[in-house]
Enzyme design. Structure first.
Site, PDB file in Angstrom:
ATOM      1  N   ASN A 143       0.874  -1.170   0.000  1.00  0.00           N
ATOM      2  CA  ASN A 143       0.000   0.000   0.000  1.00  0.00           C
ATOM      3  C   ASN A 143       0.911   1.219   0.000  1.00  0.00           C
ATOM      4  O   ASN A 143       1.442   1.604   1.043  1.00  0.00           O
ATOM      5  CB  ASN A 143      -0.890  -0.048   1.243  1.00  0.00           C
ATOM      6  CG  ASN A 143      -1.892   1.086   1.287  1.00  0.00           C
ATOM      7  OD1 ASN A 143      -1.825   2.016   0.478  1.00  0.00           O
ATOM      8  ND2 ASN A 143      -2.808   1.026   2.232  1.00  0.00           N
ATOM      9  N   ARG A 168      -2.465  -2.020  -3.619  1.00  0.00           N
ATOM     10  CA  ARG A 168      -3.672  -1.227  -3.455  1.00  0.00           C
ATOM     11  C   ARG A 168      -3.572  -0.031  -4.395  1.00  0.00           C
ATOM     12  O   ARG A 168      -2.604   0.728  -4.355  1.00  0.00           O
ATOM     13  CB  ARG A 168      -3.769  -0.726  -2.014  1.00  0.00           C
ATOM     14  CG  ARG A 168      -4.960   0.151  -1.829  1.00  0.00           C
ATOM     15  CD  ARG A 168      -5.070   0.653  -0.422  1.00  0.00           C
ATOM     16  NE  ARG A 168      -6.285   1.412  -0.279  1.00  0.00           N
ATOM     17  CZ  ARG A 168      -6.412   2.459   0.518  1.00  0.00           C
ATOM     18  NH1 ARG A 168      -5.402   2.866   1.248  1.00  0.00           N
ATOM     19  NH2 ARG A 168      -7.552   3.093   0.582  1.00  0.00           N
ATOM     20  N   GLU A 224      -8.392  -5.278   4.947  1.00  0.00           N
ATOM     21  CA  GLU A 224      -8.192  -4.928   3.539  1.00  0.00           C
ATOM     22  C   GLU A 224      -6.998  -5.668   2.943  1.00  0.00           C
ATOM     23  O   GLU A 224      -7.027  -6.052   1.776  1.00  0.00           O
ATOM     24  CB  GLU A 224      -8.003  -3.407   3.412  1.00  0.00           C
ATOM     25  CG  GLU A 224      -9.295  -2.662   3.717  1.00  0.00           C
ATOM     26  CD  GLU A 224      -9.109  -1.149   3.829  1.00  0.00           C
ATOM     27  OE1 GLU A 224      -8.757  -0.690   4.921  1.00  0.00           O
ATOM     28  OE2 GLU A 224      -9.327  -0.454   2.837  1.00  0.00           O
ATOM     29  N   HIS A 270     -12.753   2.890  -0.507  1.00  0.00           N
ATOM     30  CA  HIS A 270     -12.804   1.852   0.548  1.00  0.00           C
ATOM     31  C   HIS A 270     -13.495   0.586   0.031  1.00  0.00           C
ATOM     32  O   HIS A 270     -14.024  -0.204   0.813  1.00  0.00           O
ATOM     33  CB  HIS A 270     -13.602   2.323   1.795  1.00  0.00           C
ATOM     34  CG  HIS A 270     -12.957   3.398   2.589  1.00  0.00           C
ATOM     35  ND1 HIS A 270     -13.682   4.372   3.230  1.00  0.00           N
ATOM     36  CD2 HIS A 270     -11.660   3.638   2.893  1.00  0.00           C
ATOM     37  CE1 HIS A 270     -12.866   5.190   3.873  1.00  0.00           C
ATOM     38  NE2 HIS A 270     -11.636   4.770   3.679  1.00  0.00           N
ATOM     39  N   ARG A 308     -11.632  15.261   7.152  1.00  0.00           N
ATOM     40  CA  ARG A 308     -12.394  15.712   5.978  1.00  0.00           C
ATOM     41  C   ARG A 308     -13.813  16.073   6.382  1.00  0.00           C
ATOM     42  O   ARG A 308     -14.423  15.412   7.216  1.00  0.00           O
ATOM     43  CB  ARG A 308     -12.451  14.606   4.916  1.00  0.00           C
ATOM     44  CG  ARG A 308     -11.117  14.230   4.346  1.00  0.00           C
ATOM     45  CD  ARG A 308     -11.285  13.214   3.210  1.00  0.00           C
ATOM     46  NE  ARG A 308     -10.048  12.493   3.014  1.00  0.00           N
ATOM     47  CZ  ARG A 308      -9.933  11.161   2.989  1.00  0.00           C
ATOM     48  NH1 ARG A 308     -11.008  10.400   3.106  1.00  0.00           N
ATOM     49  NH2 ARG A 308      -8.766  10.597   2.828  1.00  0.00           N
TER      50      ARG A 308
END
Ligand code: AMP
Length: 400
Positions: A11, A93, A386, A182, A243
């Site tokens: 990742n 990823r 993940e 996601h 965010r």
């Protein structure tokens, strides 16, 4: 078919690389680690092999190539080097796969070129992902490299959920639509939720609430995503750590015209200095709960705004799905913050949604139900994974 049984998951962020080496016979971790502050003089690598014995080293790493070479050296020291015949593939990823990549994809020059063409819609993420792939390919050119896209699971969204109500020609010319992110987590958690219920994913409708530092909700009908809260970028939707999630787009015009901020400053404000951190100065839910317990009003309001938005999405996705079998909480906040789970579903008994206080208070790393016995809708906590999902998708692609 390959006799190799290991997958390395990478990742790659702009200044970091997280990695895990998995044994696909049982999904166990052979090593996990990360490199951070790439490009600085204080780059740091933390590597932990399966048996424990965390190793940490600080040394300047100018770029991703130096970082990956350092990772490879650590793996070699554990007898798990990248040159091992047991390594079946490297799974990467990749944040944005646009509309083209609906599945995990073996990386070719053409695939890389297409991921590069998506940089304008994912300027913060795809460039780092591309560097990671290029570097890994240079290290092991003979090994399959697989791109697993954060957007892929959401490509099943119908047009009426994916399109913004703006001028169609303008939207199409600039590939402006809702992509969602996601996706690897939403796919994994919706499937694991079905498993927890003892049912096939194709039979169940699930609302997945991925609440980490980034946060998104999705409506999954029979294993297929039909709506999700993030949009063109990961900025839309829920209140997140830093965010804003949903705001009236006119807020940005106002900040430009009235507050005199530049577009880059507005981008930074909404992505880095908004959400929980913007509201109360903290983005860690543990710290926010601690402050609330001490009577801190700003922390209380930040929590209430966070939960209010979450509840609105639960209601919206309930309506989108029509019938809901389960609501699943996942990621750092969703898996750990019982007060968030309780508050998000409070007052929704009419919808068959309720949380059992005792079950909700249990701390566990296992998937579990937290709804009262006999509840019409199951409420679950399902830890996301993940890396395992990326490794599985990678392995099944190269092992066919
Ligand atoms: P993630 O992005 O999934 O790693 O989630 C990170 C976030 O999870 C942190 O910023 C915290 O807000 C939250 N978190 C992690 N552990 C806990 C905990 N024990 N209780 C409440 N929130 C937590």
């Amino acid at each position: 078919m390959t006799s190799a049984t290991r997958v390395l998951v990478l990742n790659s962020g702009s200044s970091s690389v997280k990695y895990q080496l998995l044994d696909m016979r049982d999904g166990s971790r052979l090593a996990v680690g990360l490199v951070e502050r790439i490009g600085e003089s204080t780059s740091r690598l933390v590597h932990t092999p399966a048996g424990g014995g965390r190793r940490e080293r600080t040394a300047p790493m100018a770029g991703h190539e130096a970082a990956l070479r350092a990772v490879a050296a650590e793996l070699t020291a554990d007898g798990l080097g990248l040159d091992s015949p047991d390594l079946a593939a490297i799974g990467h990823r990749v944040v944005h796969g646009g509309l083209r990549f609906t599945e995990p994809t073996v990386v070719t020059d053409e695939v890389l070129a297409e991921v590069e063409r998506l940089v304008p819609v994912a300027p913060l993420h795809n460039p780092a992902n591309i560097v990671g792939i290029r570097t890994a390919r240079a290290l092991r050119p003979d090994l399959p490299q697989v791109a697993v896209f954060d957007t892929a699971f959401h490509t099943t969204m119908p047009e009426h959920a994916a399109r913004y109500a703006i001028d169609t020609e303008t939207a199409d010319a600039h590939r402006i639509r809702r992509y969602g992110f996601h996706g690897t987590s939403h796919a994994y958690v919706s499937r694991e939720t079905a498993r927890l219920l003892g049912r096939d994913p194709s039979e169940v409708n699930v609302i997945v609430l991925h609440l980490g530092n980034g946060a998104s909700a999705s409506a999954v009908a029979g294993g297929r995503c039909v709506d999700t809260s993030m949009g063109l970028t990961p900025l839309e939707g829920l209140v997140m750590g830093t965010r804003s999630g949903d705001v009236d787009p006119a807020v940005t015009f106002h900040l430009r015209r009235v507050a005199g901020m530049s577009v880059d400053e507005i981008d930074e404000l909404l992505n880095k200095r908004s959400g929980l951190v913007g509201l109360c100065g903290d983005n860690d839910m543990r710290e926010i709960r601690r402050r609330i317990d001490e009577g801190d009003e700003r922390a209380r309001l930040a929590f209430d705004i966070y939960v209010h938005r979450l509840k609105k999405y639960v209601g919206a996705y309930y309506a989108v799905l029509g019938r809901v079998d389960a609501v699943a909480f996942t990621a750092g906040v969703g898996e750990n913050a019982a007060p968030v789970r309780e508050a998000a579903l409070e007052g929704l008994e009419q919808l068959g949604l309720a949380v059992d206080p005792e079950l909700n208070a249990v701390r566990s790393g296992e998937p579990r139900l937290i709804s009262p016995a006999g509840a019409r809708v199951a409420v679950a906590v399902v830890p996301t994974d993940e890396e395992l999902e990326i490794a599985r998708q990678t392995y099944s692609l190269v092992n066919n």
